[in-house]
Motif scaffolding. Structure first.
Motif, PDB file in Angstrom:
ATOM      1  N   ALA A 118      25.889 -14.925  17.543  1.00 31.30           N
ATOM      2  CA  ALA A 118      25.869 -13.817  18.431  1.00 31.30           C
ATOM      3  C   ALA A 118      24.430 -13.772  18.688  1.00 31.30           C
ATOM      4  O   ALA A 118      23.609 -13.640  17.761  1.00 31.30           O
ATOM      5  CB  ALA A 118      26.475 -12.493  18.070  1.00 31.30           C
ATOM      6  N   GLU A 132      26.557  -4.393   4.685  1.00 34.03           N
ATOM      7  CA  GLU A 132      25.262  -4.463   4.451  1.00 34.03           C
ATOM      8  C   GLU A 132      24.323  -4.118   5.645  1.00 34.03           C
ATOM      9  O   GLU A 132      23.141  -3.646   5.395  1.00 34.03           O
ATOM     10  CB  GLU A 132      24.795  -5.538   3.668  1.00 34.03           C
ATOM     11  CG  GLU A 132      23.354  -5.358   2.946  1.00 34.03           C
ATOM     12  CD  GLU A 132      23.032  -6.532   1.861  1.00 34.03           C
ATOM     13  OE1 GLU A 132      23.873  -7.375   1.465  1.00 34.03           O
ATOM     14  OE2 GLU A 132      21.685  -6.563   1.817  1.00 34.03           O
ATOM     15  N   SER A 133      24.760  -4.676   6.726  1.00 33.30           N
ATOM     16  CA  SER A 133      23.997  -4.412   7.987  1.00 33.30           C
ATOM     17  C   SER A 133      23.640  -2.946   8.428  1.00 33.30           C
ATOM     18  O   SER A 133      22.912  -2.680   9.044  1.00 33.30           O
ATOM     19  CB  SER A 133      24.563  -5.206   9.375  1.00 33.30           C
ATOM     20  OG  SER A 133      26.066  -4.752   9.545  1.00 33.30           O
ATOM     21  N   GLY A 177      32.421 -11.498   6.733  1.00 40.33           N
ATOM     22  CA  GLY A 177      32.358 -11.156   5.286  1.00 40.33           C
ATOM     23  C   GLY A 177      33.335  -9.993   5.077  1.00 40.33           C
ATOM     24  O   GLY A 177      34.217  -9.889   5.661  1.00 40.33           O
ATOM     25  N   ILE A 179      31.502  -8.781  14.511  1.00 31.38           N
ATOM     26  CA  ILE A 179      30.694  -9.745  14.516  1.00 31.38           C
ATOM     27  C   ILE A 179      30.374  -9.762  13.085  1.00 31.38           C
ATOM     28  O   ILE A 179      29.775  -8.990  12.428  1.00 31.38           O
ATOM     29  CB  ILE A 179      29.235  -9.353  15.302  1.00 31.38           C
ATOM     30  CG1 ILE A 179      29.591  -8.862  16.622  1.00 31.38           C
ATOM     31  CG2 ILE A 179      28.596 -10.721  15.259  1.00 31.38           C
ATOM     32  CD1 ILE A 179      30.185  -9.724  17.437  1.00 31.38           C
ATOM     33  N   GLY A 180      30.997 -10.726  12.418  1.00 37.58           N
ATOM     34  CA  GLY A 180      30.605 -11.199  10.981  1.00 37.58           C
ATOM     35  C   GLY A 180      31.968 -11.231  10.260  1.00 37.58           C
ATOM     36  O   GLY A 180      32.929 -10.359  10.605  1.00 37.58           O
ATOM     37  N   SER A 228      27.631  -2.787  -7.902  1.00 36.21           N
ATOM     38  CA  SER A 228      29.109  -2.815  -7.583  1.00 36.21           C
ATOM     39  C   SER A 228      29.285  -1.665  -6.686  1.00 36.21           C
ATOM     40  O   SER A 228      30.678  -1.556  -6.385  1.00 36.21           O
ATOM     41  CB  SER A 228      29.738  -2.622  -8.997  1.00 36.21           C
ATOM     42  OG  SER A 228      29.834  -1.291  -9.435  1.00 36.21           O
ATOM     43  N   ASN A 229      28.380  -1.080  -6.045  1.00 38.36           N
ATOM     44  CA  ASN A 229      28.805  -0.026  -4.940  1.00 38.36           C
ATOM     45  C   ASN A 229      28.932  -0.864  -3.638  1.00 38.36           C
ATOM     46  O   ASN A 229      29.797  -0.036  -2.555  1.00 38.36           O
ATOM     47  CB  ASN A 229      27.922   1.189  -4.878  1.00 38.36           C
ATOM     48  CG  ASN A 229      28.451   2.368  -5.698  1.00 38.36           C
ATOM     49  OD1 ASN A 229      29.467   2.450  -6.253  1.00 38.36           O
ATOM     50  ND2 ASN A 229      27.639   3.413  -5.885  1.00 38.36           N
ATOM     51  N   SER A 242      29.540 -14.905  -2.705  1.00 40.74           N
ATOM     52  CA  SER A 242      28.690 -15.295  -4.081  1.00 40.74           C
ATOM     53  C   SER A 242      28.567 -14.207  -5.000  1.00 40.74           C
ATOM     54  O   SER A 242      27.941 -13.977  -5.912  1.00 40.74           O
ATOM     55  CB  SER A 242      27.237 -15.639  -3.509  1.00 40.74           C
ATOM     56  OG  SER A 242      26.754 -14.571  -2.844  1.00 40.74           O
ATOM     57  N   ALA A 243      29.151 -12.809  -4.491  1.00 39.55           N
ATOM     58  CA  ALA A 243      29.068 -11.870  -5.398  1.00 39.55           C
ATOM     59  C   ALA A 243      29.678 -12.099  -6.789  1.00 39.55           C
ATOM     60  O   ALA A 243      30.899 -12.939  -6.698  1.00 39.55           O
ATOM     61  CB  ALA A 243      29.886 -10.539  -4.588  1.00 39.55           C
ATOM     62  N   GLU A 244      29.252 -11.689  -7.784  1.00 42.46           N
ATOM     63  CA  GLU A 244      29.686 -11.942  -9.135  1.00 42.46           C
ATOM     64  C   GLU A 244      30.334 -10.854  -9.914  1.00 42.46           C
ATOM     65  O   GLU A 244      31.230 -10.906 -10.414  1.00 42.46           O
ATOM     66  CB  GLU A 244      28.634 -12.637  -9.839  1.00 42.46           C
ATOM     67  CG  GLU A 244      27.923 -13.950  -9.218  1.00 42.46           C
ATOM     68  CD  GLU A 244      26.569 -14.351  -9.838  1.00 42.46           C
ATOM     69  OE1 GLU A 244      26.342 -14.142 -10.966  1.00 42.46           O
ATOM     70  OE2 GLU A 244      25.800 -14.985  -8.890  1.00 42.46           O
ATOM     71  N   ASP A 274      20.566 -10.567  11.642  1.00 37.62           N
ATOM     72  CA  ASP A 274      20.807 -10.614  12.904  1.00 37.62           C
ATOM     73  C   ASP A 274      21.207  -9.387  13.799  1.00 37.62           C
ATOM     74  O   ASP A 274      20.709  -9.242  14.876  1.00 37.62           O
ATOM     75  CB  ASP A 274      21.747 -12.058  13.261  1.00 37.62           C
ATOM     76  CG  ASP A 274      21.439 -13.147  12.667  1.00 37.62           C
ATOM     77  OD1 ASP A 274      20.184 -13.182  12.060  1.00 37.62           O
ATOM     78  OD2 ASP A 274      22.188 -14.095  12.775  1.00 37.62           O
ATOM     79  N   HIS A 313      17.138  -8.585  -3.266  1.00 36.34           N
ATOM     80  CA  HIS A 313      18.617  -8.714  -3.631  1.00 36.34           C
ATOM     81  C   HIS A 313      19.553  -8.349  -2.569  1.00 36.34           C
ATOM     82  O   HIS A 313      20.536  -8.533  -1.849  1.00 36.34           O
ATOM     83  CB  HIS A 313      18.968  -8.225  -4.932  1.00 36.34           C
ATOM     84  CG  HIS A 313      20.620  -8.173  -5.247  1.00 36.34           C
ATOM     85  ND1 HIS A 313      21.246  -9.741  -5.347  1.00 36.34           N
ATOM     86  CD2 HIS A 313      21.532  -7.319  -5.590  1.00 36.34           C
ATOM     87  CE1 HIS A 313      22.409  -9.341  -5.451  1.00 36.34           C
ATOM     88  NE2 HIS A 313      22.594  -8.181  -5.763  1.00 36.34           N
ATOM     89  N   GLY A 360      33.422  -7.377   7.739  1.00 36.57           N
ATOM     90  CA  GLY A 360      34.095  -7.821   8.846  1.00 36.57           C
ATOM     91  C   GLY A 360      35.521  -7.984   8.759  1.00 36.57           C
ATOM     92  O   GLY A 360      36.303  -7.609   9.804  1.00 36.57           O
ATOM     93  N   ILE A 411      22.002 -17.742   5.296  1.00 32.64           N
ATOM     94  CA  ILE A 411      22.079 -16.970   6.591  1.00 32.64           C
ATOM     95  C   ILE A 411      21.868 -15.431   6.577  1.00 32.64           C
ATOM     96  O   ILE A 411      22.122 -15.050   7.496  1.00 32.64           O
ATOM     97  CB  ILE A 411      23.950 -17.045   6.706  1.00 32.64           C
ATOM     98  CG1 ILE A 411      24.500 -16.523   5.557  1.00 32.64           C
ATOM     99  CG2 ILE A 411      24.001 -18.791   7.042  1.00 32.64           C
ATOM    100  CD1 ILE A 411      26.076 -16.511   5.876  1.00 32.64           C
ATOM    101  N   GLY A 440      25.802  -8.359   7.726  1.00 32.79           N
ATOM    102  CA  GLY A 440      25.234  -8.670   6.409  1.00 32.79           C
ATOM    103  C   GLY A 440      23.971  -8.203   6.332  1.00 32.79           C
ATOM    104  O   GLY A 440      23.063  -7.703   7.288  1.00 32.79           O
TER     105      GLY A 440
END
Ligand SMILES: Cc1cc2nc3c(=O)[nH]c(=O)nc-3n(C[C@H](O)[C@H](O)[C@H](O)COP(=O)(O)OP(=O)(O)OC[C@H]3O[C@@H](n4cnc5c(N)ncnc54)[C@H](O)[C@@H]3O)c2cc1C
Length: 593
Positions: free
Chosen positions: A172, A392-393, A28, A25-26, A406-407, A62-64, A226, A368, A31, A222, A208
Motif C-alpha cells: 500500500a 504497533e502502528s 500481523g 492493511i497488515g 509482553s503488553n 519473531s516475538a519470543e 509505512d 525495539h 491485522g 519490513i 506495525g
C-alpha cells in the motif's frame, strides 16, 4: 522503455477497481485480529487483508517472550493497571489502560480456544512467567516462540472465513481520502508491478512499527513505518513519537533480540567485573531472587539507561561491535534453558557463537519498539472518518513513555479486535463511495510512483540516504538526547528529504522491484524520523524512554500531555493533548524498594 513512466498503462490499470467493505492493511497480530473481529461482527461484510509480505512473515512472528493478562488468583486487574500506568511514567491514558487490562484475559483465552499452545503448569493450568516492570507473574508464553504460535493461530483461524480475501505481497502506498472519509488505498501488486486501486468503506491500518529508522534494531527489515507515514500525509497526527524503546539485551552486530524471558527465568546482568551493576541504579539489592519489578526485572528504559552509565564509567566490555555487558543464565542449568528458553540458546549459538549453558551472552541495548504511532481513540478510530489503526502502528495509548514487555502482543489483540468491530459498524452505515474522484487520486499516485525512478537526472542513492538517516537518528535521538543533538538530527533529516527528491533507481523491471519498494519505504521512514526528532526536541523534560540531559526532570505541569506531530510542507507542526487521568494520580516512579 521504462514501464514505470508509461502513464497510459498506469491509467488503464485503474479500470479494474477492487472493492471491499473493509480493508485491513497488515497481516500481523493486529491485522489478523482486526479482520477476524470485523467478519465475526457482521458476516455479510466483505473484508480484505493487504500485506506487503505473506502474513506469517510479519514481525509478530519473531516475538519470543509472551503476552500479558491477569489469570492467576494471586493477581488482579488493579495490579496490571497499576504496573502499566507506572511503567508508562503516567503518560498512558488511564481509561484506555483499564479497557485493555479488562479485555486482555478473554483475548488470550480466545486464542487458546482457537488452538494456541500456551505452556502449562504441572497441574495443567496456564503457566505465567515474570516480566520486566510487572509486579506479579502474568506473562503467558508458549516456550520462547510466542509470536510464531500466536500468529499461526490467528492465521489459521482467519482461513475459516469465506468473506475474508487476502492480497499477499501487495504494497500500500497511499490512503485515498475523499469528502473527509477514507475510502480505500492505492497499492502496488508486487508480482506484476501494477499500481492497483482498492476501495472500501473503512480502512484499518495495522502496519506495525518503524524500528528501521535506527541502525541497530531488533526489528525486521519490513518495519519501516509505512502506515504511520500514510496516515501522517493524509493529515492524521502521529502521537508521542519521541518515545522510542530500547531493549536492554540485543546481540551485538545483528541486533537480534535475547528475550526478557531470559531474565524472567532468572538470568542476571553483569559488567566486566562480574558485578550485578543494576543495584547501583536504584534497582534494589540483588537478593533475595526473584524481586519482581527490581534489578533485572526492572523496566526497559531504566535498564537501558543504566548500561550507558556503566559504559561511561568504563565498566562495560569492549567488543567488535561496540561495548557489551553479560547476560548470564548459566546457573539456570541446561534442562531449564532447554525447556523454557530454547530459542535463546539457539540464537546465542548461531549469532554470537557461544553456548549460554556454559558461557555468558554478550548483550547491549537495541532499538525495539515505537511507543508512538497513529493517533487513535479507544476504539482505534483516527480523526479521519472511516480510518482506523491498531497494533504497533497506532498510539491508542496504553504504553505512554515506556511500554512494559509482553503488553504489546496483548495490545494487538485487544485493540485489533476493537478496531475491527468499530470499522464493521462504520462500514455498514457508510455505503457510498466517490469512485471517480478516487480513481483520479489513484492515477495521480501511479504517476508519482512512476516518477520516483529518477530517469530525469536523479543522482542520489537510497542506500546512502538510509545510512545517513539511521546515523542521524542514533547520534541525535538515542537513549540520551539534548537540544544540540536533536536540532542536528532535525537539520540532517531535512536535507535528506531534499536529497530524496533527487534519487535514482537502477532497477527498471516491474515484477518484484525491490529497489522501488526500498525507495518508498525510505520515504516513509524519513517522515517518521522527522516526527520522532521534532517531537523529542519540543519535549523539554525527561520521562520514561525520553531522557533529555539538558532537562533531566519530569515536568508534569507542562508535559503531562501527549505530543501530536502534524505533517506540513516544512518541519512538522507540534501540538499537545491532555493525558486522561482517572484514578491514578501521577507519582514518583519507584523500582527496587
Ligand atoms: C524480536 C521481537 C520480539 C518481540 N517480543 C515480544 C513479546 O514477547 N511480547 C510482546 O508483547 N511484544 C513483543 N514484541 C513486540 C510485538 O511483537 C510487536 O509490537 C507486534 O507483534 C506488532 O504487531 P503488528 O500486528 O502491529 O505489526 P507487525 O507484526 O509488524 O505486522 C505489520 C504488517 O503490516 C504489513 N505492512 C506494513 N507496511 C505495509 C504496506 N506498505 N503495505 C501493505 N502491508 C504493509 C506487513 O506486511 C505486516 O503484515 C517483539 C518485537 C520484536 C521485534
Amino acid at each position: 522503455m521504462n514501464p514505470w513512466q508509461n502513464t497510459n498503462s498506469a491509467a488503464d490499470q485503474m479500470h479494474e477497481m477492487l472493492e471491499h467493505d473493509i480493508l485491513v492493511i497488515g497481516g500481523g497480530a493486529a491485522g489478523l485480529r482486526a479482520a477476524i473481529a470485523a467478519v465475526q461482527t457482521n458476516p455479510r461484510l466483505n473484508v480484505a487483508i493487504v500485506s506487503k509480505v505473506y502474513p506469517m512473515r510479519s514481525h509478530t512472528v519473531s516475538a519470543e517472550g509472551g503476552a500479558a493478562a491477569v489469570i492467576k488468583s494471586n493477581d488482579s486487574l488493579e495490579e496490571h493497571i497499576n504496573d502499566t500506568i507506572t511503567g508508562s511514567d503516567w503518560l498512558a491514558d488511564q481509561d484506555v489502560v483499564e479497557a485493555f487490562v479488562r479485555e486482555a484475559p478473554d483475548e488470550l483465552l480466545q486464542l487458546e480456544h482457537w488452538g494456541c499452545p500456551w505452556s502449562r503448569e504441572p497441574d495443567g493450568s496456564i503457566a505465567v512467567r515474570p516480566f520486566g516492570g510487572m509486579t506479579i507473574e502474568r506473562t503467558w508464553f508458549a516456550a520462547d516462540k510466542v509470536g510464531f504460535h500466536l500468529l499461526h493461530t490467528l492465521f489459521q483461524t482467519s482461513l475459516k472465513f469465506e468473506s475474508l480475501t487476502r492480497y499477499d505481497e501487495w504494497f500500500a502506498t497511499k490512503l485515498l481520502v475523499e469528502n473527509g472519509r477514507c475510502q480505500g488505498v492505492s497499492a502496488i501488486e508486487l508480482r506484476t508491478g501494477e499500481v492497483r486501486l482498492l476501495l472500501a468503506k473503512a480502512v484499518i491500518l495495522c502496519t506495525g512499527g518503524a524500528g528501521r529508522i535506527y541502525p541497530f534494531t531488533t526489528n525486521g527489515a519490513i518495519k519501516t513505518g509505512d502506515g504511520m507515514a500514510m496516515a501522517y500525509r493524509a493529515g492524521v497526527p502521529l502521537k508521542d513519537m519521541e518515545f522510542v524503546q530500547y531493549h536492554p539485551t540485543g546481540l551485538p552486530g545483528t541486533g537480534i533480540l535475547i528475550t526478557e524471558a531470559a531474565r524472567g527465568e532468572g538470568g542476571i546482568l553483569v559488567n566486566k567485573d562480574g558485578y550485578r551493576y543494576l543495584q547501583d541504579y536504584g534497582m534494589g539489592p540483588p537478593d533475595p531472587w526473584p524481586r519482581l519489578r527490581a534489578m533485572e526485572l526492572g523496566p526497559r528504559d531504566k535498564i537501558s539507561q543504566a548500561f550507558v552509565h556503566e559504559m561511561r564509567k568504563g565498566r562495560t566490555i569492549a567488543g567488535p561491535y561496540g561495548d557489551v555487558v553479560h547476560l548470564d543464565v548459566r546457573h539456570l542449568g541446561e534442562t531449564k534453558i532447554d525447556t523454557k528458553i530454547p530459542f535463546v540458546r539457539e540464537l546465542a549459538h548461531r549469532y554470537a557463537g557461544i553456548d549460554p549453558v556454559h558461557e555468558p551472552i554478550p548483550v547491549r541495548p537495541v532499538v525495539h519498539y515505537m511507543m508512538g504511532g497513529v493517533h487513535t481513540d479507544i476504539n482505534g478510530a483516527t480523526p479521519i472518518a472511516g480510518l482506523y489503526a491498531a497494533g504497533e502502528s497506532a498510539c491508542v495509548s496504553i504504553n505512554g513513555a515506556n511500554r512494559l514487555g509482553s503488553n504489546s502482543l496483548t495490545e494487538c489483540l485487544v485493540f485489533g479486535a476493537r478496531a475491527g468491530r468499530h470499522a464493521a459498524a462504520f462500514a455498514a452505515h457508510h455505503r457510498s463511495l466517490d469512485r471517480a474522484a478516487l480513481a483520479a487520486q489513484a492515477r495521480d499516485e501511479a504517476k508519482r510512483v512512476a516518477g520516483l525512478d529518477g530517469t530525469d537526472g536523479g543522482t542520489e542513492r537510497i542506500a546512502m540516504l538510509r545510512t545517513e538517516m539511521t546515523r542521524a537518528m542514533e547520534e541525535g535521538t538515542g537513549i540520551y538526547r539534548d537540544e544540540g543533538s536533536l536540532s542536528k538530527a532535525c537539520d540532517v533529516l531535512r536535507t535528506l528529504r531534499d536529497r530524496f527528491a533527487r534519487i535514482r533507481l537502477d532497477d527498471r523491471t516491474r515484477s518484484f522491484n525491490t529497489e522501488l519498494i526500498a525507495a518508498l519505504e525510505l520515504e516513509c521512514m524519513l517522515d517518521v524520523a522527522e516526527a520522532v526528532a521534532h517531537s523529542a526536541l519540543a519535549r523539554t523534560e525527561s520521562r520514561g524512554s525520553h531522557q533529555r540531559t539538558d532537562h533531566p526532570k519530569r515536568d508534569d505541569a507542562r508535559f503531562l500531555k501527549h505530543t501530536l506531530a502534524y505533517s506540513t510542507d516544512g518541519a512538522p507542526r507540534i501540538d499537545y493533548l491532555d493525558v486522561v487521568i482517572t484514578r491514578w494520580p501521577p507519582a514518583e516512579r519507584v523500582y527496587g524498594r
